[in-house]
Design a protein around this motif. Structure first.
Motif, PDB file in Angstrom:
ATOM      1  N   ARG A   1      53.573  30.919 -17.576  1.00 54.60           N
ATOM      2  CA  ARG A   1      54.688  30.001 -17.123  1.00 54.60           C
ATOM      3  C   ARG A   1      54.921  29.443 -17.088  1.00 54.60           C
ATOM      4  N   GLU A   2      56.470  28.228 -17.348  1.00 51.71           N
ATOM      5  CA  GLU A   2      56.349  26.890 -17.163  1.00 51.71           C
ATOM      6  C   GLU A   2      55.770  26.479 -16.226  1.00 51.71           C
ATOM      7  N   ASP A   3      54.841  25.001 -16.474  1.00 50.71           N
ATOM      8  CA  ASP A   3      54.221  24.384 -16.443  1.00 50.71           C
ATOM      9  C   ASP A   3      54.673  24.108 -15.345  1.00 50.71           C
ATOM     10  N   GLU A   4      55.459  24.141 -14.603  1.00 45.81           N
ATOM     11  CA  GLU A   4      56.375  23.071 -13.221  1.00 45.81           C
ATOM     12  C   GLU A   4      56.026  24.248 -12.364  1.00 45.81           C
ATOM     13  N   ASP A   5      56.197  25.670 -12.633  1.00 45.76           N
ATOM     14  CA  ASP A   5      56.048  26.727 -11.554  1.00 45.76           C
ATOM     15  C   ASP A   5      54.842  26.744 -11.290  1.00 45.76           C
ATOM     16  N   PHE A   6      55.086  26.300  -9.083  1.00 48.52           N
ATOM     17  CA  PHE A   6      53.724  26.234  -8.754  1.00 48.52           C
ATOM     18  C   PHE A   6      53.609  27.113  -7.866  1.00 48.52           C
ATOM     19  N   HIS A   7      53.644  28.244  -7.726  1.00 52.63           N
ATOM     20  CA  HIS A   7      53.594  29.168  -6.207  1.00 52.63           C
ATOM     21  C   HIS A   7      52.287  28.603  -5.535  1.00 52.63           C
ATOM     22  N   TYR A   8      52.039  29.141  -4.498  1.00 52.78           N
ATOM     23  CA  TYR A   8      51.179  29.421  -3.307  1.00 52.78           C
ATOM     24  C   TYR A   8      50.231  30.103  -3.888  1.00 52.78           C
ATOM     25  N   ASN A   9      50.108  31.050  -4.622  1.00 56.79           N
ATOM     26  CA  ASN A   9      49.607  31.767  -4.472  1.00 56.79           C
ATOM     27  C   ASN A   9      48.258  31.138  -6.140  1.00 56.79           C
ATOM     28  N   ASP A  10      48.741  29.702  -6.533  1.00 58.24           N
ATOM     29  CA  ASP A  10      48.107  29.355  -7.376  1.00 58.24           C
ATOM     30  C   ASP A  10      47.265  28.201  -7.141  1.00 58.24           C
ATOM     31  N   LEU A  11      47.169  28.284  -5.474  1.00 54.59           N
ATOM     32  CA  LEU A  11      46.000  27.556  -4.706  1.00 54.59           C
ATOM     33  C   LEU A  11      44.877  28.326  -4.630  1.00 54.59           C
ATOM     34  N   LYS A  12      44.628  29.571  -4.490  1.00 53.57           N
ATOM     35  CA  LYS A  12      43.165  29.738  -4.627  1.00 53.57           C
ATOM     36  C   LYS A  12      42.450  29.079  -5.611  1.00 53.57           C
ATOM     37  N   GLY A  13      41.311  28.648  -4.447  1.00 54.34           N
ATOM     38  CA  GLY A  13      40.128  28.034  -5.272  1.00 54.34           C
ATOM     39  C   GLY A  13      40.808  26.774  -4.708  1.00 54.34           C
ATOM     40  N   PHE A  14      41.035  26.186  -4.503  1.00 51.77           N
ATOM     41  CA  PHE A  14      41.758  24.963  -4.407  1.00 51.77           C
ATOM     42  C   PHE A  14      40.507  24.592  -3.051  1.00 51.77           C
ATOM     43  N   ILE A  15      40.344  23.461  -2.581  1.00 48.68           N
ATOM     44  CA  ILE A  15      39.161  23.058  -1.740  1.00 48.68           C
ATOM     45  C   ILE A  15      40.719  22.747  -0.292  1.00 48.68           C
ATOM     46  N   VAL A  16      40.673  22.772   0.360  1.00 50.84           N
ATOM     47  CA  VAL A  16      41.470  22.942   1.312  1.00 50.84           C
ATOM     48  C   VAL A  16      40.535  22.213   2.756  1.00 50.84           C
ATOM     49  N   SER A  17      41.446  20.429   2.780  1.00 54.83           N
ATOM     50  CA  SER A  17      40.981  19.229   3.742  1.00 54.83           C
ATOM     51  C   SER A  17      42.084  19.318   4.747  1.00 54.83           C
ATOM     52  N   ASP A  18      41.857  19.139   6.430  1.00 49.32           N
ATOM     53  CA  ASP A  18      42.260  18.866   7.369  1.00 49.32           C
ATOM     54  C   ASP A  18      42.832  17.262   7.765  1.00 49.32           C
ATOM     55  N   GLU A  19      43.755  17.053   7.957  1.00 50.71           N
ATOM     56  CA  GLU A  19      43.648  15.190   8.770  1.00 50.71           C
ATOM     57  C   GLU A  19      42.985  15.221   9.899  1.00 50.71           C
ATOM     58  N   THR A  20      42.933  15.980  10.713  1.00 47.04           N
ATOM     59  CA  THR A  20      41.698  15.886  11.625  1.00 47.04           C
ATOM     60  C   THR A  20      40.401  16.694  11.167  1.00 47.04           C
ATOM     61  N   HIS A  21      39.931  17.336  11.227  1.00 45.80           N
ATOM     62  CA  HIS A  21      38.829  17.892  11.160  1.00 45.80           C
ATOM     63  C   HIS A  21      38.252  17.781   9.555  1.00 45.80           C
TER      64      HIS A  21
ATOM     65  N   GLN B   1      42.722  17.933  -9.679  1.00 48.15           N
ATOM     66  CA  GLN B   1      41.113  17.399  -8.631  1.00 48.15           C
ATOM     67  C   GLN B   1      41.421  19.333  -7.877  1.00 48.15           C
ATOM     68  N   GLN B   2      42.235  20.186  -7.752  1.00 47.01           N
ATOM     69  CA  GLN B   2      42.237  20.902  -7.269  1.00 47.01           C
ATOM     70  C   GLN B   2      41.973  20.977  -5.225  1.00 47.01           C
ATOM     71  N   THR B   3      42.586  20.262  -5.149  1.00 44.81           N
ATOM     72  CA  THR B   3      42.622  20.015  -3.722  1.00 44.81           C
ATOM     73  C   THR B   3      43.778  20.229  -2.686  1.00 44.81           C
ATOM     74  N   LEU B   4      43.283  20.388  -1.624  1.00 42.47           N
ATOM     75  CA  LEU B   4      45.003  20.744  -0.202  1.00 42.47           C
ATOM     76  C   LEU B   4      44.642  19.916   0.360  1.00 42.47           C
ATOM     77  N   LEU B   5      45.736  18.689   0.586  1.00 40.28           N
ATOM     78  CA  LEU B   5      45.248  18.712   1.943  1.00 40.28           C
ATOM     79  C   LEU B   5      46.704  19.001   3.278  1.00 40.28           C
ATOM     80  N   ILE B   6      45.648  19.309   4.508  1.00 40.27           N
ATOM     81  CA  ILE B   6      47.045  19.798   5.572  1.00 40.27           C
ATOM     82  C   ILE B   6      46.631  18.833   6.327  1.00 40.27           C
ATOM     83  N   ASP B   7      48.018  19.191   7.455  1.00 33.91           N
ATOM     84  CA  ASP B   7      47.928  18.669   8.602  1.00 33.91           C
ATOM     85  C   ASP B   7      48.482  19.919   9.772  1.00 33.91           C
ATOM     86  N   LEU B   8      46.696  20.953   9.884  1.00 27.66           N
ATOM     87  CA  LEU B   8      46.835  22.059  10.636  1.00 27.66           C
ATOM     88  C   LEU B   8      47.937  22.119  12.397  1.00 27.66           C
TER      89      LEU B   8
END
Length: 175
Positions: free
Chosen positions: A94-114, A157-164
């Motif tokens: 794929r083109e480098d700029e093509d990013f899909h939600y499936n690419d998030l597998k293996g990322f570390i998730v952090s929530d703003e509150t928790h 960094q393979q991280t995802l910051l979310i606000d659940l």
């Protein structure tokens, strides 16, 4: 082939007819780009190859498949609900700029509150949205991957910051 050498593309939903035809639901977003001469089914933790005799892709993220040596509904029935993979070497570039939600597998998730929730173990695509699965405090937690909840994706960094949404974690932790 091992699971580490495989790329998940979908799963078998049902049999069709009596001659061993199977319907595969694609969770890969562009099945027409896949080289589908051989696919692998996860059967009891083992990657079992199935050689594709013929297939026809449909417009609804499915395809109808005939596999060599699967010539009867009874043989085909054993594959229903099995996850289907292709070798990593056959995943289209794929083109480098093509990013899909499936690419998030293996990322570390952090929530703003928790704070840190853990690693994304799986991404599932449903008709309305993508849903991520993490293991948090020994519980399997699912949450939607929606642009309103995602604050930052750091690919390096393979991280995802979310606000659940408030109370979502409580549903899983209070069971």
């Amino acid at each position: 082939m091992t699971l580490d050498e495989a790329y998940y593309i979908g799963y078998i939903t049902k049999t069709k007819g009596l001659k061993g035809e199977l319907q595969l639901y694609f969770e890969y977003d562009a099945p027409e780009l896949l080289e589908l001469d051989v696919v692998f089914a996860d059967i009891n933790g083992k990657m079992v190859p199935f050689f594709v005799a013929s297939y026809k892709l449909q417009n609804n993220s499915t395809g109808n498949f005939y596999f060599d040596d699967i010539d009867h509904i009874d043989k085909a029935q054993a594959l229903v609900r099995k996850k289907i993979y292709i070798p990593l070497t056959k995943v289209p570039d794929r083109e480098d700029e093509d990013f899909h939600y499936n690419d998030l597998k293996g990322f570390i998730v952090s929530d703003e509150t928790h704070g840190e929730l853990g690693e994304i173990l799986e991404i599932n695509e449903y008709p309305q949205q993508f849903v991520a699965t993490v293991s948090y405090k020994d519980k399997e937690v699912l949450f939607p991957l929606h642009e309103d909840m995602i604050i930052e994706i750091d690919e390096e960094q393979q991280t995802l910051l979310i606000d659940l949404p408030e109370g979502l974690l409580d549903i899983y932790l209070n069971n």
